[in-house]
Design a protein around this motif. Structure first.
Motif, mmCIF file in Angstrom:
data_model
loop_
_atom_site.group_PDB
_atom_site.id
_atom_site.type_symbol
_atom_site.label_atom_id
_atom_site.label_comp_id
_atom_site.label_asym_id
_atom_site.label_seq_id
_atom_site.Cartn_x
_atom_site.Cartn_y
_atom_site.Cartn_z
ATOM 1 N N LEU A 54 0.832 -1.210 0.000
ATOM 2 C CA LEU A 54 0.000 0.000 0.000
ATOM 3 C C LEU A 54 0.864 1.257 0.000
ATOM 4 N N SER A 57 1.749 1.969 -3.534
ATOM 5 C CA SER A 57 0.556 2.346 -4.312
ATOM 6 C C SER A 57 0.050 3.720 -3.900
ATOM 7 N N VAL A 58 0.089 4.017 -2.608
ATOM 8 C CA VAL A 58 -0.328 5.337 -2.134
ATOM 9 C C VAL A 58 0.576 6.407 -2.747
ATOM 10 N N PRO B 120 -5.617 0.278 -3.957
ATOM 11 C CA PRO B 120 -4.514 0.927 -3.218
ATOM 12 C C PRO B 120 -4.051 2.237 -3.874
ATOM 13 N N ILE B 121 -3.996 2.286 -5.192
ATOM 14 C CA ILE B 121 -3.603 3.534 -5.852
ATOM 15 C C ILE B 121 -4.684 4.595 -5.617
ATOM 16 N N VAL B 123 -6.524 4.906 -3.046
ATOM 17 C CA VAL B 123 -6.342 5.442 -1.687
ATOM 18 C C VAL B 123 -5.341 6.598 -1.733
ATOM 19 N N GLY B 124 -4.253 6.418 -2.485
ATOM 20 C CA GLY B 124 -3.273 7.493 -2.633
ATOM 21 C C GLY B 124 -3.867 8.709 -3.333
#
Lengths: 296, 231
Positions: A54, A57-58, B120-121, B123-124
Motif C-alpha cells: 500500500l 501504491s499510495v 490501493p492507488i 487510496v493514494g
C-alpha cells in the motif's frame, strides 16, 4: 556525526515547509523520527502501518494527483516486497517518487538475511527510468535529496551506516574524478571509496567516485579512460553495473573486474565489517582481487 | 485528442461491444461490469471529455482491468474515445489493449490488469485530493469479487476506513467468482473496517444510481453490485 538517515529526516522536514507538493509515506519504519514532521504537517506525513504494498501504491496515487511522494523504509521492504507496485504503480503509470532506503546490504548484519537486500539496485535496474543515488557520506545526502525532490521522476536514494571519512563534492549524475592514473580505471560506488583508495594506493589507476550510479556516467568514464582495464566496486550485488560498463565500452576491447556483494547467501551474523570482509570488500580483499586482476 | 463523438444511449453499447468482439448479437448483459460502468458515467461521475484536465473532476479507476471491452464501449459512447478505435481493439498500434493503459487511452486515470492495484492507488489519489483541500472530486474504483482475494486490497480497505477517506468509493462486481468465497458477503468485510457498505442488484440502474449518489458522511463507501454467477 549525524547519520545519513538523520540527515534525510532533517532535510525532508525542512523542505516540507517550503514545498507544498511534498508528502512522506511511511510503513511504520522511522515513524518515530518523523513524528515531529507529522505533527506539523499531519496530512503530508502519512504512515500506512506495516503495509508496504500500500505504501508504494499510495505514493503512486499521490503522484497521479500532482504531489511529490517521498517513500521510506528498510531496503527489503521498500524494494523487494512491493516490487510489482514499483513496476505497475510507478513505472507503468508513468509517475515518479523518491524512494529512500536504510539498511543497505548488511548494515544490520546481526539481523540476518531478512533484513539484508544487496539485490535492491539490480532489481530497480530491471525497471525503466530510475535514477539511483548511493551517497558515501551523510553530507552527500542533502544535495542529492535537494536535487531529487523538485522533479517528477523516479529516484532511489540508498542510505547506509557505512560511510567514507569525508564527503566528496556532489554533482548529481556525474562521477567525481578522484585521481588520475595510466594503468586503468576503478569506479568506487558510495561507501566503497575509502577502502578502494587504500587498496589501490600504490596502483597507477584513475579512481572515479560514483554517488550516482544510474544513469551511468559513461561520458566521464570515456573522457578519463587511459587504458581499457576497469574495476567496478559496488556495495551491493556483484556485477550490478557491469552491463553499463560494457555498454559504455562496446567499441573498445576491454577487461572488467566486477567486485561487490556475493550472490550466495551468507548465513552469518556479526557486524557489517565482518560481512564486508567475508565478501572480499575490505581493504585486504579488495587489494588481493584488484592486484591479481591487474597483473598481466 | 479523441474525435468528438455525440453521447450515445445505453442501447447502443451492444453495437459498440460487437466492434471489439466481432460477435454481432453481443448483449450488454453478457458483460458483468457494463451496467455499473454505464450508470457511473451516465448518472454519477462528474467527468467528461471536456473536463478531463480539470483537477476538480471525478476520477474513475478500473481496477478490474481484465476484459475492458465494456469500459471502452462506455468511454466511446460518452465521447472520450473515437468510435473507430474500437474496431482496432488489441492491434499492435491500437490505443486499446486487452488491459487499459492510462498513457494511451484518453479518460483512463490508471492503467490496470494485474489484480489488486487499483484500490490501493485510489487510496493514494484520495489522500492527494485531501492534501490539496479538494473536497469536491470523488475517486470511484471498480473491482471484482475474485480480485478481492488479493491482500493488497485489504491493506487499502483498512487504511481507507481508519483515515475516513470519504472521497473514495469502491464498487465490487460480485459474480461469485472468488475461489474460496466471502462468508457473510463482501459488504461485511468493508463494514467491519468502518466503511459505509451496501449490496445492490448490479443490473438495476436505478438502485445503482441511488446507492452511488447517496451521501458518504465522512466514511469511504462500498457498493457490492451482485450480478448473475460467472458461468
Amino acid at each position: 556525526m549525524e547519520t545519513m538517515r538523520e540527515r534525510f529526516v532533517s532535510t525532508t522536514q525542512s523542505l516540507l515547509g517550503r514545498d507544498p507538493r511534498l508528502a512522506v509515506v511511511l510503513a511504520d519504519i522511522s515513524a518515530d523520527v518523523f513524528a515531529a514532521a507529522r505533527r506539523q504537517y499531519p496530512h503530508r506525513v502519512i504512515n500506512v502501518g506495516i503495509r508496504e504494498q500500500l505504501m508504494i501504491s499510495v505514493a503512486a496515487g499521490l503522484a497521479l494527483e500532482g504531489l511529490r511522494p517521498v517513500v521510506h523504509s528498510y531496503t527489503p521492504f521498500l524494494i523487494e516486497r512491493p516490487y510489482e507496485q514499483l513496476k505497475l504503480g510507478l513505472c507503468h503509470q508513468d509517475v515518479g517518487a523518491v524512494l529512500v532506503s536504510i539498511g543497505a546490504s548488511y548494515d544490520w548484519a546481526a539481523g540476518g538475511r531478512t533484513h539484508q537486500a544487496p539485490e535492491d539496485v539490480a532489481l530497480l535496474d530491471a525497471l525503466p527510468g530510475w535514477t539511483v543515488h548511493v551517497p558515501g557520506h551523510p553530507d552527500e545526502v542533502e544535495p542529492l535529496l535537494r536535487d531529487a525532490l523538485p522533479g517528477r521522476d523516479r529516484v532511489y536514494l540508498r542510505l547506509s551506516l557505512q560511510t567514507n571519512a569525508a564527503p566528496r563534492p556532489i554533482v548529481p549524475g556525474r562521477f567525481d574524478v578522484v585521481r588520475r592514473g595510466r594503468r586503468g580505471t576503478i569506479i568506487a560506488v558510495g561507501p566503497m571509496l575509502d577502502g578502494v583508495l587504500s587498496a589501490v594506493a600504490e596502483q597507477d589507476l584513475t579512481v572515479l567516485y560514483a554517488a550516482t550510479i544510474r544513469p551511468f556516467d559513461a561520458k566521464t568514464l570515456l573522457a578519463t579512460l587511459s587504458e581499457p582495464t576497469l574495476v567496478l566496486v559496488e556495495p551491493y550485488l556483484e556485477g550490478t553495473s557491469a552491463h553499463a560498463v560494457t555498454a559504455a565500452l562496446t567499441h573498445l576491447p576491454h577487461r572488467l573486474l566486477s567486485v561487490g556483494v556475493g550472490r550466495a547467501e551468507l548465513r552469518r551474523y556479526g557486524t557489517a565489517q565482518e560481512h564486508e570482509a567475508a565478501h572480499g570488500l575490505d581493504v585486504r580483499g579488495l587489494r588481493e582481487r584488484i592486484t591479481s586482476f591487474l597483473r598481466p | 485528442m479523441p474525435t468528438p463523438t455525440p453521447s450515445l444511449p445505453y442501447g447502443e453499447l451492444g453495437r459498440l461491444l460487437s466492434r471489439m468482439t466481432g460477435a454481432e448479437k453481443h448483449a450488454p448483459s453478457a458483460t458483468s461490469t457494463l451496467d455499473v460502468l454505464w450508470v457511473l458515467y451516465d448518472q454519477v461521475l462528474r467527468v467528461s471529455p471536456a473536463t478531463l484536465g480539470d483537477p476538480d473532476r471525478d476520477r474513475f479507476v478500473l481496477s478490474k482491468g481484465h476484459g475492458p471491452m465494456a469500459y471502452y464501449a462506455v468511454l466511446a459512447a460518452k465521447g472520450f474515445l473515437p468510435l473507430q478505435e474500437l474496431g482496432r481493439f488489441g492491434a499492435y498500434d491500437s490505443l486499446l489493449g486487452h488491459h487499459p493503459d492510462r498513457v494511451l487511452v484518453p479518460g483512463v486515470e490508471v492503467g490496470s490488469g494485474s489484480l489488486g492495484h487499483g484500490l490501493p492507488i485510489a487510496v493514494g489519489m484520495a489522500l492527494g485530493l485531501r492534501i490539496q483541500g479538494r473536497t469536491r472530486p470523488r475517486v470511484a474504483v471498480l473491482l471484482g469479487d475474485a480480485e478481492m482475494d488479493e491482500g493488497s486490497n485489504h491493506e487499502a480497505i483498512a487504511v481507507a476506513g481508519r483515515m475516513g477517506l470519504d472521497a473514495l468509493t469502491a464498487i465490487v462486481i460480485d459474480n461469485q467468482s472468488a475461489s474460496l468465497g466471502w462468508p457473510g458477503g463482501l459488504a461485511n468485510r468493508f463494514a467491519s473496517e468502518g466503511w459505509h457498505a451496501e449490496t445492490v442488484n448490479g443490473r438495476d440502474h436505478a438502485a445503482l444510481a441511488r446507492a452511488l449518489n447517496s451521501p458518504r458522511e465522512g466514511r469511504p463507501q462500498a457498493v457490492i453490485a451482485t450480478v448473475e454467477p460467472k458461468g
